[in-house]
Design a protein around this motif. Structure first.
Motif, PDB file in Angstrom:
ATOM      1  N   GLU A 172      -5.994  -3.310   1.239  1.00  0.00           N
ATOM      2  CA  GLU A 172      -7.008  -2.482   1.916  1.00  0.00           C
ATOM      3  C   GLU A 172      -7.324  -3.037   3.302  1.00  0.00           C
ATOM      4  N   HIS A 222      -7.243  -7.485  -1.029  1.00  0.00           N
ATOM      5  CA  HIS A 222      -7.150  -6.976  -2.392  1.00  0.00           C
ATOM      6  C   HIS A 222      -7.998  -7.842  -3.328  1.00  0.00           C
ATOM      7  N   GLN A 242       0.836  -1.193   0.000  1.00  0.00           N
ATOM      8  CA  GLN A 242       0.000   0.000   0.000  1.00  0.00           C
ATOM      9  C   GLN A 242       0.874   1.246   0.000  1.00  0.00           C
ATOM     10  N   THR A 254     -10.336   0.833  -5.772  1.00  0.00           N
ATOM     11  CA  THR A 254     -10.020   2.085  -5.106  1.00  0.00           C
ATOM     12  C   THR A 254      -8.521   2.211  -4.901  1.00  0.00           C
ATOM     13  N   ARG A 255      -8.103   3.375  -4.415  1.00  0.00           N
ATOM     14  CA  ARG A 255      -6.674   3.624  -4.179  1.00  0.00           C
ATOM     15  C   ARG A 255      -6.102   2.653  -3.161  1.00  0.00           C
ATOM     16  N   TRP A 256      -6.937   2.179  -2.244  1.00  0.00           N
ATOM     17  CA  TRP A 256      -6.429   1.311  -1.182  1.00  0.00           C
ATOM     18  C   TRP A 256      -6.013  -0.055  -1.710  1.00  0.00           C
ATOM     19  N   GLN A 257      -6.489  -0.429  -2.883  1.00  0.00           N
ATOM     20  CA  GLN A 257      -6.105  -1.715  -3.466  1.00  0.00           C
ATOM     21  C   GLN A 257      -5.243  -1.561  -4.717  1.00  0.00           C
ATOM     22  N   GLU A 306     -10.401   1.052   4.973  1.00  0.00           N
ATOM     23  CA  GLU A 306     -10.206   2.491   5.164  1.00  0.00           C
ATOM     24  C   GLU A 306     -11.441   3.302   4.791  1.00  0.00           C
ATOM     25  N   ASN A 307     -12.211   2.809   3.833  1.00  0.00           N
ATOM     26  CA  ASN A 307     -13.408   3.535   3.411  1.00  0.00           C
ATOM     27  C   ASN A 307     -14.650   3.135   4.189  1.00  0.00           C
ATOM     28  N   THR A 328     -10.728   7.503  -4.661  1.00  0.00           N
ATOM     29  CA  THR A 328     -10.315   7.732  -3.275  1.00  0.00           C
ATOM     30  C   THR A 328     -11.355   7.270  -2.267  1.00  0.00           C
ATOM     31  N   LYS A 373      -3.659  -3.865  10.725  1.00  0.00           N
ATOM     32  CA  LYS A 373      -2.670  -3.034  10.041  1.00  0.00           C
ATOM     33  C   LYS A 373      -1.299  -3.173  10.695  1.00  0.00           C
TER      34      LYS A 373
END
Length: 616
Positions: free
Chosen positions: A471, A482, A260, A487-490, A474-475, A578, A430
């Protein structure tokens, strides 16, 4: 449900299955004729795949046969299947591209944007109406006949058994072909619609032992030119013109699993963070997708990862042009990993010229790095340019690291416990992930320290990136790991590029992509002046455009990324890159059409393949 209605439901299903043979025969007409018995058997046995698919759907929907009000709905669903096959066959005949949800939506809402004449739309609507009416009349006839005549189950049982036998044969052939790279079989796969044949490497050897005469345990030997004639893709579009560079620099590519971008912090990855101070850091770098296969494919081909299934079908005909150029210019290619790159045709696609002696597959990341450093020590005096690929996977779930690297706490009491509570506190999970990256950073530090002390950095390009991201909800939408969204997290992963002798840091804030790495190295290192459009959909990392559109892939689906908006091609869902919860997005249709053109750029035009004339 009365027994006679269930039997009538089954009869109707099998009749529609027989009608499906008409559009399916159109695909067979478009497929270059198989040259071998295996290819012929595989093509014909694909009927078993479609037959079993329809039978399973029929069983699931059998309650619709219980009332006279729901029976027309089942007839409509069968009609939609036939309509889809007809539309997809026509589309594939023109573009060698199968229809997905986004194409259906655009056809319904924006057919003028697709450039379709009104006569085509009217004809398609008339055909759809004809098929729907035919299925409704057929269903009425079957159900009415069941009320006055006893329908025998014998033909149903016979056809069902035939379908199961064909499916078993089709699956066995595909398992064998996938394991032993038998492209006389696998080249057929991209031509067939909604086709996901079974692959299972662990069963391939059992099949070869059971049927050694039919399915020998030998690698395919079909020559490259013969495969190219049958492939759906043409790559590159023209022969590359590359000037041989005297004493070219070496290339070292370090790839971290599930990395990430937000995790590239000094407290988590101190060695890589320190190295970034003498490299170019691409702040908005996007992988080719949210899984390993699309990530590595786009990284080594410089293409949208949605091309992968077509290339996978004929790897010997379409190896990476980047690694082919490396071989042509005398680079020694060495691979260091603990991942099984033989799966999914990745090794045969990307590293077909790497001999066994230079392909190091160890059991742990520590062993991988040790082997790499040993090889570096042995060849310090060599003047031959090298390409080294190091792929470290400790940061993949379940996140492996020695206890002494457990810097971040608390840790989860149960690894993967979020599966029972999608909205669990992500802190311990995390921390577990960060510890694995802290360990990977230690291993990368050993490599980077050696390169600095030995002076190799003075004449080496070093690329450090991830295959994709990871990910941790986060959202707050319940996504972990994954492969489940774009999204950006993946998909947002770090990219550091160190040019030979580079001393100062540089930050690039424009959007970059995995598919930009190949054209950059082809131009900057290998002296290729052929237009990048002939072999890539990417651009040079040092001349990035201000605005960007990309295609990303996962395990089985693809998405369009246009100016920060994601459009999932399987579901039609639009959301912000995002934040997946932000669905109030609009997409630039012109840019979307340009992306679709890029997705078709390397597919052979139908006239050159003789498809419109029916030539094989």
């Amino acid at each position: 449900m009365k027994k006679r209605y269930f039997i009538a439901h089954t009869y109707l299903t099998l009749l529609v299955l027989l009608l499906s043979l008409i559009p399916i025969a159109c695909y067979w007409w478009m497929i270059p004729a198989p040259d071998t018995l295996h290819g012929q058997l595989y093509l014909y046995s694909s009927l078993g795949y479609y037959g079993l698919l329809i039978i399973i759907i029929a069983l699931v929907l059998s309650p619709l046969a219980s009332t006279r009000w729901t029976r027309p709905l089942y007839a409509l669903l069968l009609a939609l299947w036939l309509i889809y096959l007809c539309v997809d066959a026509a589309t594939f005949n023109l573009y060698l591209f199968h229809v997905d949800w986004i194409m259906i939506e655009m056809f319904l809402m924006d057919f003028e944007g697709l450039g379709l004449p009104n006569i085509i739309v009217v004809s398609a609507a008339a055909l759809a109406a004809l098929i729907a009416t035919g299925c409704w009349l057929l269903s009425r006839w079957v159900y009415k006949k069941s009320e006055h005549h006893k329908l025998s189950l014998r033909p149903v049982a016979l056809l069902s058994c035939t379908i199961i036998v064909l499916f078993a044969g089709n699956s066995s052939l595909n398992i064998w072909a996938d394991k032993y790279h038998r492209q006389e079989v696998s080249y057929i796969n991209p031509y067939l619609p909604v086709y996901r044949p079974i692959t299972s490497s662990k069963h391939a050897e059992a099949l070869t032992q059971l049927l050694p005469g039919l399915l020998p345990a030998t690698q395919g030997t079909m020559n490259r030119s013969a495969i190219q004639e049958k492939s759906v893709v043409r790559y590159p579009l023209e022969p590359l013109q590359c000037e041989i560079v005297a004493s070219p620099p070496s290339i070292i590519m370090l790839v971290v699993e599930s990395w990430q971008a937000a995790a590239l912090q000094p407290e988590i990855m101190p060695n890589v963070a320190r190295f970034s101070k003498k490299a170019t850091h691409f702040d908005q770098h996007i992988s080719g997708g949210s899984a390993t296969i699309p990530g590595l494919f786009s990284l080594f081909y410089g293409l949208h990862a949605s091309y992968y299934p077509a290339f996978k079908a004929t790897p010997a005909a379409n190896p990476s042009e980047f690694t082919e150029r490396l071989a042509a210019q005398g680079f020694e290619q060495r691979i260091f990993t603990n991942s099984n790159l033989d799966r999914f045709a990745m090794r045969s696609l990307i590293f077909p010229r790497v001999p066994e002696s230079d392909f190091y597959q160890a059991k742990t990341d520590a062993a991988v790095v040790t082997k790499f450093l040993q090889q570096q020590e042995r060849q310090q005096t060599s003047t031959q340019p090298r390409f080294d690929f190091v792929f470290l996977t400790s940061s993949h779930s379940p996140y492996k690291y020695p206890k002494k690297f457990a810097r971040f706490t608390p840790l989860p009491s149960v690894k993967g416990g979020y599966a029972f509570n999608k909205q669990a506190d992500n802190t311990p999970y995390k921390n577990d992930y960060y510890n694995s990256l802290f360990y990977v950073d230690h291993l990368l530090g050993e490599i980077l320290n050696h390169l600095e002390k030995s002076g190799a950095l003075e004449n080496s390009w070093v690329i450090i990136t991830g295959d994709h991201a990871e990910e941790f909800n986060e959202n707050k939408a319940g996504f972990w790991g994954h492969g489940s969204n774009f999204t950006r997290w993946q998909t947002h992963t770090p990219l550091l590029v160190h040019a030979p002798g580079q001393k100062l840091a540089r930050h690039e804030t424009r959007v970059s992509s995995h598919q930009d790495v190949v054209p950059t190295l082809m131009q900057e290192v290998l002296g290729c002046d052929t237009a990048r459009e002939a072999y890539s959909t990417g651009t040079n990392l040092f001349s990035l455009p201000e605005n960007r559109s990309l295609v990303m892939s996962s395990y089985y689906n693809n998405a369009y990324w246009v100016d920060g908006t994601v459009l999932d091609r399987s579901t039609g869902k639009q959301y912000a890159w995002t934040d997946i919860n932000n669905t109030n997005r609009t997409l630039d249709k012109e840019k979307l059409h340009q992306l679709q053109d890029e997705e078709r750029r390397f597919f052979r035009d139908t006239e050159s393949r003789g498809l419109l004339s029916g030539k094989h």
